[in-house]
Design an enzyme around this catalytic site. Structure first.
Site, short mmCIF file in Angstrom:
data_model
loop_
_atom_site.label_atom_id
_atom_site.label_comp_id
_atom_site.label_asym_id
_atom_site.label_seq_id
_atom_site.Cartn_x
_atom_site.Cartn_y
_atom_site.Cartn_z
N HIS A 244 -5.23 0.27 -2.15
CA HIS A 244 -5.57 -1.12 -1.85
C HIS A 244 -5.11 -1.92 -3.05
CE1 HIS A 244 -9.07 -0.31 1.22
NE2 HIS A 244 -7.88 0.05 1.68
N HIS B 72 -4.53 6.53 0.12
CA HIS B 72 -3.74 5.30 0.18
C HIS B 72 -4.30 4.33 -0.84
CE1 HIS B 72 -7.01 3.87 2.82
NE2 HIS B 72 -6.58 2.64 2.59
N GLU C 285 0.85 -1.18 0.00
CA GLU C 285 0.00 0.00 0.00
C GLU C 285 0.89 1.23 0.00
OE1 GLU C 285 -3.07 0.28 2.94
OE2 GLU C 285 -3.97 -1.63 2.36
N ASP D 39 -8.94 1.14 8.27
CA ASP D 39 -8.98 2.51 7.76
C ASP D 39 -9.90 3.37 8.62
OD1 ASP D 39 -7.32 1.74 5.63
OD2 ASP D 39 -9.00 1.49 4.24
#
Length: 130
Positions: free
Chosen positions: A76, A74, A20, A87
């Site tokens: 995935h 961010h 990530e 999260d």
């Protein structure tokens, strides 16, 4: 957000795959203008964390530019672009938009959310400007 911001988020996500990636977005009037790539201190394909000292340094630089935090992004790498339980649990800036880039399909997919407490809501519309 501008096309340049979008492109930078996608580029960062693809470069850090299979882990990530993460970063901050700053700007004015709710519009993301600057991408701040951050180090994922976990170096993990399923989680991310940012160094508090790096965050503090970037916040100082934002202030010098006359900008403020408008978003956190961010990726995935193998999951859909929706907030995971982690999260949500680690959301420390409810005023910021949370952008998640899914790399699970050939074309990156962006999800944009507001997270507050244990709840999240998709943000519509988000726009990419040239």
């Amino acid at each position: 957000m501008t096309r340049a911001v979008w492109d930078e988020i996608i580029r960062d996500s693809l470069e850090k795959k299979p882990n990530e990636t993460c970063g901050l977005l700053s700007g004015r009037n709710g519009s993301a203008q600057t991408v701040w790539r951050m180090e994922n201190t976990l170096k993990s394909p399923v989680a991310f964390a940012m160094d508090p000292k790096q965050i503090q340094h970037v916040f100082h630089k934002m202030t010098l530019r006359g900008e403020h935090l408008v978003g956190i992004y961010h990726s995935h790498p193998t999951a859909p672009p929706i907030p995971s339980p982690e999260d949500i649990a680690y959301c420390h800036y409810p005023e910021a938009a949370y952008l998640i880039v899914s790399l699970a399909s050939p074309q990156p997919v962006l999800g944009c959310f507001r997270i507050e407490g244990s709840f999240f809501a998709r943000v519509y519309p988000y726009t990419v400007r040239n």
